[in-house]
Design an enzyme around this catalytic site. Structure first.
Site, PDB file in Angstrom:
ATOM      1  N   ARG A   1     -10.431 -11.990   8.461  1.00  0.00           N
ATOM      2  CA  ARG A   1      -9.494 -13.078   8.168  1.00  0.00           C
ATOM      3  C   ARG A   1      -9.509 -14.132   9.281  1.00  0.00           C
ATOM      4  NH1 ARG A   1      -8.527 -12.566   2.756  1.00  0.00           N
ATOM      5  NH2 ARG A   1      -8.109 -10.380   2.271  1.00  0.00           N
TER       6      ARG A   1
ATOM      7  N   GLN B   1       0.827  -1.204   0.000  1.00  0.00           N
ATOM      8  CA  GLN B   1       0.000   0.000   0.000  1.00  0.00           C
ATOM      9  C   GLN B   1       0.862   1.254   0.000  1.00  0.00           C
ATOM     10  OE1 GLN B   1      -2.725  -0.331   3.293  1.00  0.00           O
ATOM     11  NE2 GLN B   1      -3.717  -2.153   2.457  1.00  0.00           N
TER      12      GLN B   1
ATOM     13  N   ASP C   1      -2.191 -11.912   3.871  1.00  0.00           N
ATOM     14  CA  ASP C   1      -3.598 -11.961   4.261  1.00  0.00           C
ATOM     15  C   ASP C   1      -4.031 -13.355   4.695  1.00  0.00           C
ATOM     16  OD1 ASP C   1      -4.053  -9.272   3.821  1.00  0.00           O
ATOM     17  OD2 ASP C   1      -4.710  -9.563   1.757  1.00  0.00           O
TER      18      ASP C   1
END
Length: 474
Positions: A425, A202, A352
């Protein structure tokens, strides 16, 4: 009828605080071949929608197979406030520029008593929405306030802000230093090289989007190669980028944003039906159209190294510049040994999926190690700690050690009551593991999976998992 995001949302049968109920065992054990589809990639969808802000973008942009999870939807009202409308029909977002802005309500802040006279852009809990938006607006020189919910206000933003300031952007913290909300007052204006201190994709993407929006030559030095969707998308638009070890450079060249962008299926989402299939170990599972970007395949690669039968078929290249293909999973975990993640690049390729990999590791013999994961402390939760607590709730053994997790297999796992910690998650990893255990497991608040994978329960049922939602009694 189209849904105009930010003005009217999809209705959902239960709130995202609802529980998930998972009964162990698999329905229709006799099925030898299953094919399931998963939603479009969340990261690619974010970048595709954001590209509507770039210079020369078409007045109407179509993003097909878009992810409709809460993390993507969090971006869309902010774009409405900038005069960009998003309509959803049959999985396609139509992104239209130049419509009247729809102002957002300002969220109260304990230290901000007077807000600047600039568009207020609320991104809720999506760090990707906030960070990519800050970068893109800094490139455009657009004055705006970027904010988030109370959780996102505590997550680090200096990773993005500091390199942009080095390039000349004027950005002020309105509350706590290094945190949202921030005020963008002036854009990037000088070329140069910035050195990132974290491997966050990011952060690197925010700088590259700023450079692309400003048509400014910029080199980004980064410590770890992580997901490169921004680079691939800009290159697909015709931007000239060069890469070498530890560096990516944009030359400032012109490019043209494509009027139609096809989003490949999300490999992070494909990991959940793949794990559920491996837990049961019967027959073959095929997941078509998946993004096969090497910076996203860490979950599959770690299990392949450990002995799982996972292969990739039907390779092609999509319009977003991403390689796509079919993930094929055969058999189960019978021949799979413990897993080990020691390399930063490998960790970022499964960042993730760490909770899910830990859940699988708890079912494997021996001791597994998932390291280089300090960044997980700054997700929706301290994901190292919440992952360990999730494993322990099943009777497993997991310990946070330094920058990683030690997971000891061989313990007797059991169904029970497991907290999701309001982390999508954790919820999906827990539900996947619960499907392999006798009895019924309640994942408290597990419906938060809608943040990234609204179709999760439906897809898991297609793999044979017995999963339902139930109202939270708390």
């Amino acid at each position: 009828m189209p849904v105009i995001f930010g003005l009217r949302e999809h209705s959902t049968p239960l709130t995202e605080s609802a529980d998930l109920m998972v009964t162990g065992g698999r329905e229709s054990e006799g099925i030898s071949l299953r094919t399931v589809e998963v939603a479009g990639d969340k990261s690619v969808t974010h970048r595709a929608v954001m590209s509507a802000l770039l210079p020369g973008a078409p007045s109407a942009l179509s993003v097909r197979n878009a992810n409709s999870g809460g993390a993507v939807r969090a971006l869309l009202p902010a774009l409405h406030a900038l005069g960009i409308r998003i309509e959803a029909v049959d999985g396609t977002y139509t992104v239209t520029r130049g419509v009247p802005p729809v102002p957002q309500g300002i969220r109260p802040h304990p230290t901000v008593t007077r807000w600047p006279d600039a568009p207020y852009l609320q991104t809720e809990g999506s760090s990707a929405a906030a960070r990519l938006l800050i970068g893109t607006l800094a490139g455009l020189g657009t004055s705006a306030v970027v904010d988030g919910d109370d959780v996102l206000r505590h997550r680090p933003m200096e990773w993005v802000v500091e390199p942009l300031v080095e390039l000349g952007a004027e950005i002020d913290y309105l509350g706590e230093p290094g945190r949202l909300p921030v005020l963008l007052r002036g854009g990037v204006r000088r070329p140069g090289t910035v050195r990132l201190t974290v491997g966050s994709a990011q952060a690197r993407s925010a700088v590259l989007l700023a450079a692309a929006a400003a048509r400014l030559p910029v080199t980004v030095a980064h410590p770890v190669r992580s997901r490169d969707h921004t680079e691939r998308m800009l290159a697909a638009f015709g931007a000239a980028l060069t890469e070498e070890a530890g560096h990516v450079a944009y030359t400032g060249s012109p490019y043209t944003v494509a009027p139609v962008i096809d989003v490949p299926a999300d490999p992070s989402l494909a990991a959940y039906p793949a794990a559920a299939h491996l837990f049961h170990g019967v027959g073959e599972l095929r997941v078509p159209g998946v993004c096969l970007n090497p910076t996203r395949l860490g979950f599959f690669e770690v299990l392949r190294r450990a002995g799982a039968d996972i292969t990739y078929h039907d390779p092609a290249t999509g319009s977003s510049g991403e390689p796509v293909g079919t993930v094929v999973v055969r058999g189960g975990l019978g021949q799979v040994g413990s897993v080990r993640v020691d390399e930063p690049e490998l960790l970022h390729a499964l960042i993730d999926e760490v909770p899910l990999l830990a859940a699988v590791a708890a079912s494997l013999p021996g001791t597994s190690w998932i390291g280089c994961a300090e960044e997980l402390r700054f997700k929706e939760t301290d994901r190292l700690t919440t992952t360990a607590r999730m494993i322990e709730a099943f009777g497993g053994s997991a310990e946070v050690r330094g920058d990683g997790l030690v997971v000891r297999g061989g313990t007797s796992l059991r169904a029970g009551r497991v907290a999701a910690f309001e982390d999508h998650r954790i919820a999906m990893a827990a539900a996947s593991l619960a499907s392999a255990l006798p009895g019924r497991t309640t994942i408290v608040g597990g419906a938060c999976y809608r943040t990234s994978f609204p179709e999760f329960a439906e897809v898991q049922r297609a793999v044979g998992v017995r999963i339902v939602e139930a109202a939270n009694d708390d």
